[in-house]
Design a protein around this motif. Structure first.
Motif, PDB file in Angstrom:
ATOM      1  N   THR A  61      64.681  45.278 100.337  1.00 40.64           N
ATOM      2  CA  THR A  61      65.065  45.424  99.094  1.00 40.64           C
ATOM      3  C   THR A  61      64.704  45.172  97.813  1.00 40.64           C
ATOM      4  O   THR A  61      65.168  45.492  96.838  1.00 40.64           O
ATOM      5  N   ILE A  62      64.008  43.646  97.725  1.00 38.56           N
ATOM      6  CA  ILE A  62      63.962  42.477  96.909  1.00 38.56           C
ATOM      7  C   ILE A  62      62.756  42.365  97.080  1.00 38.56           C
ATOM      8  O   ILE A  62      61.983  42.742  98.140  1.00 38.56           O
ATOM      9  N   SER A  63      61.830  42.245  96.021  1.00 44.28           N
ATOM     10  CA  SER A  63      60.230  41.746  95.706  1.00 44.28           C
ATOM     11  C   SER A  63      60.694  40.033  96.189  1.00 44.28           C
ATOM     12  O   SER A  63      59.295  39.455  95.211  1.00 44.28           O
ATOM     13  N   ILE A 119      68.919  36.314 100.781  1.00 46.87           N
ATOM     14  CA  ILE A 119      68.733  36.896 102.058  1.00 46.87           C
ATOM     15  C   ILE A 119      68.982  37.886 102.628  1.00 46.87           C
ATOM     16  O   ILE A 119      67.650  38.736 103.194  1.00 46.87           O
ATOM     17  N   SER A 120      70.007  38.430 102.856  1.00 46.94           N
ATOM     18  CA  SER A 120      69.985  40.103 103.385  1.00 46.94           C
ATOM     19  C   SER A 120      69.208  40.820 102.897  1.00 46.94           C
ATOM     20  O   SER A 120      68.221  42.011 103.281  1.00 46.94           O
ATOM     21  N   MET A 121      69.124  41.027 101.244  1.00 50.93           N
ATOM     22  CA  MET A 121      68.383  41.774 100.349  1.00 50.93           C
ATOM     23  C   MET A 121      66.947  41.771 101.173  1.00 50.93           C
ATOM     24  O   MET A 121      65.871  42.476 101.248  1.00 50.93           O
ATOM     25  N   ALA A 122      66.525  40.492 101.011  1.00 50.27           N
ATOM     26  CA  ALA A 122      64.792  40.234 101.123  1.00 50.27           C
ATOM     27  C   ALA A 122      64.638  40.641 102.743  1.00 50.27           C
ATOM     28  O   ALA A 122      63.455  40.745 102.762  1.00 50.27           O
ATOM     29  N   ARG A 123      65.523  40.048 103.602  1.00 51.88           N
ATOM     30  CA  ARG A 123      65.529  40.897 105.391  1.00 51.88           C
ATOM     31  C   ARG A 123      65.021  41.782 104.847  1.00 51.88           C
ATOM     32  O   ARG A 123      64.824  42.868 105.722  1.00 51.88           O
ATOM     33  N   GLU A 124      66.025  42.991 104.213  1.00 52.65           N
ATOM     34  CA  GLU A 124      65.928  44.730 103.795  1.00 52.65           C
ATOM     35  C   GLU A 124      64.668  44.997 103.206  1.00 52.65           C
ATOM     36  O   GLU A 124      64.238  45.814 102.998  1.00 52.65           O
TER      37      GLU A 124
END
Length: 331
Positions: free
Chosen positions: A118-120, A111-116
């Protein structure tokens, strides 16, 4: 014999079969396919599926002797066509506490990566996938109770109309083929509340876990309105504007999500399974409660029809407890 015979009776009612003399070997073959589906979903062993079918065949043999049937529709090769292999044992997966924590921790990180960005993966999808993990781990839901089954018109997947956050409960279409109430743990309640804020479902029929398959959304709009949106349309916006619920993800899609999360989280597995399967979470919850001496709580949490079903499901744990008790007495 009572629980499997009651399950069979409820299945017959759901299929519009009101009396035993209406049964055909095709009906029994279809029920064999139901048992096979439970086997594929790791809900029962192949030997259990065959035992249940033998109970039904024995009951129908009694009906023949009692004059209610001319022949036994379960006593044909066609009726047994879809039954799984009658193996005496089968490796059964349990999510270990460490695996469960690792999977949830990765879902949080995702979730954090999606918010930032950094992942598709969209933020809504990351929350959707995390909620799937939490509901399976916390509530012991079956995959068939969460997701859509293309082969069962009664299983369309969970919708927001099934959720009551105010009273902390969830309605699922259970194995009994009746709606059953499941209480929400604190973690499950929190996951659903956050998903609702992100998703903002416009109608109660909106699925908790909507599909990402664009063609299915186009088809849903066309079926509901009679008009197919032009290619390239923002189909998600159209669904919201016209208040057309997209389909829920299927059971197979749910398994693929867990497979992806298991691999990305780097979770180590034992045995033949290559990912944390949905039913492994359910068995782990029951095993944890049962091992701590809360067999009736395990029965309630798993919504078993009888305490005997719970004892049978965790007979290995019961055997260990008996052995330990013998050692303690002899000491």
């Amino acid at each position: 014999m009572r629980p499997p015979l009651e399950d069979f009776a409820e299945y017959c009612v759901s299929q519009g079969i009101d009396a035993v003399d209406e049964l055909t070997d095709d009906d029994l073959r279809d029920y064999g396919l139901e048992l096979r589906t439970e086997y594929i979903d790791n809900e029962i062993a192949g030997s259990t599926a065959n035992t249940y079918f033998r109970y039904i065949r024995a009951f129908l043999s009694f009906c023949v002797r009692d004059g209610k049937l001319d022949t036994n529709p379960a006593d044909t090769e066609a009726a047994e066509e879809f039954l799984p292999e009658d193996t005496p044992t089968r490796d059964t997966q349990f999510w270990t506490p460490e695996q469960r924590k690792q999977l949830i921790a990765y879902a949080d990180e995702r979730i954090s990566m999606a918010r930032e960005e950094t992942i598709s993966v969209s933020l809504e999808r990351a929350y959707r996938d995390r909620t799937i993990v939490v509901l399976l781990a916390e509530l012991g839901l079956r995959g068939a109770e969460c997701f859509r089954d293309p082969n069962d018109n009664h299983r369309d997947g969970l919708t927001w109309g099934d959720v009551d956050l105010e009273h902390g409960r969830l309605e699922v279409f259970g194995k009994s083929r009746k709606y059953e109430t499941v209480g929400l743990t604190e973690a499950a309640h929190g996951a659903l509340a956050r998903l609702e804020r992100i998703q903002e479902p416009p109608i109660s029929e909106w699925p908790l876990f909507p599909t990402g398959h664009t063609a299915s959304k186009y088809q849903a709009v066309e079926d509901a309105t009679g008009d197919r949106p032009a290619t390239g349309t923002d189909i998600d916006a159209v669904c919201r504007e016209k208040q057309v619920a997209p389909p829920s993800i299927t059971k197979e899609a749910g398994r693929q999500i867990l497979k992806q999360l298991t691999h990305e989280a780097g979770i180590e597995l034992e045995g033949d399974a290559d990912y944390l399967q949905p039913h492994g979470a359910r068995r782990a919850l029951g095993a944890e409660l049962y091992k701590k001496g809360h067999s009736e709580l395990a029965q309630s949490a798993l919504r078993h029809s009888s305490i005997e079903t719970t004892h049978e499901a965790y007979s290995d744990i019961k055997a260990e407890d008996v052995a330990e008790s013998i050692d303690e007495v002899r000491e």
